[in-house]
Design an enzyme around this catalytic site. Sequence first.
Site, PDB file in Angstrom:
ATOM      1  N   GLY A   9      80.684  65.200  15.018  1.00  0.00           N
ATOM      2  CA  GLY A   9      79.347  64.359  14.835  1.00  0.00           C
ATOM      3  C   GLY A   9      79.332  64.532  13.198  1.00  0.00           C
ATOM      4  CB  CYS A  10      75.930  63.502  11.002  1.00  0.00           C
ATOM      5  SG  CYS A  10      75.272  64.025   9.374  1.00  0.00           S
ATOM      6  CG  PHE A  11      79.809  66.397   6.964  1.00  0.00           C
ATOM      7  CD1 PHE A  11      78.568  65.718   6.345  1.00  0.00           C
ATOM      8  CD2 PHE A  11      80.617  65.821   6.610  1.00  0.00           C
ATOM      9  CE1 PHE A  11      78.605  64.846   5.296  1.00  0.00           C
ATOM     10  CE2 PHE A  11      80.932  65.318   6.032  1.00  0.00           C
ATOM     11  CZ  PHE A  11      79.810  64.446   5.132  1.00  0.00           C
ATOM     12  N   PRO A  14      75.429  70.624  11.908  1.00  0.00           N
ATOM     13  CG  PRO A  14      77.011  69.957  13.429  1.00  0.00           C
ATOM     14  CD  PRO A  14      76.502  69.337  12.073  1.00  0.00           C
TER      15      PRO A  14
END
Length: 154
Positions: A9-11, A14
């Site tokens: 998903g959005c980096f 993570p």
Amino acid sequence: MATATFAAGCFWQPEVIFRNTDGVTDTRVGYIGGQTETPSYEQVCTGRTGHAEAVEVTFDPDKVSYDQLLEIFWECHDPTQKNRQGPDVGTQYRSAIFVHDEAQREAAERSRDDRQRRLRATIQTEIQPAATFWPAEQYHQQYLQKRGLATCKI
């Protein structure tokens, strides 16, 4: 040192999780898995480049194993969502593991199969050979840390 590349998903979130993992020596956010060279964030957001937002993780295998990184990957997002994470929708937010060699492919497939046995919904995570990783614009690198934020999870 070794390299692992994950799209969850959005980096931003993570990246924080991987960067704070013992044995990880560096992280970069960027784009991978598409057909456009040197894509910009704006181009990737159109969904027409084929890229996923991803985190490239440099790690010391003597301190953290690839299997441990896979566990972190599974825990930091919902792999049963297709082309989305929370409110972020589009192919750039897909779940994917970009493998750098056959050993990573085998580990990723084994890990996926083990995780699937624990879930009711079907895992949507793609496992693909790593291609060119295009670093995201500088303002995306360590985005949350630069803003004094610990998380952007919903």
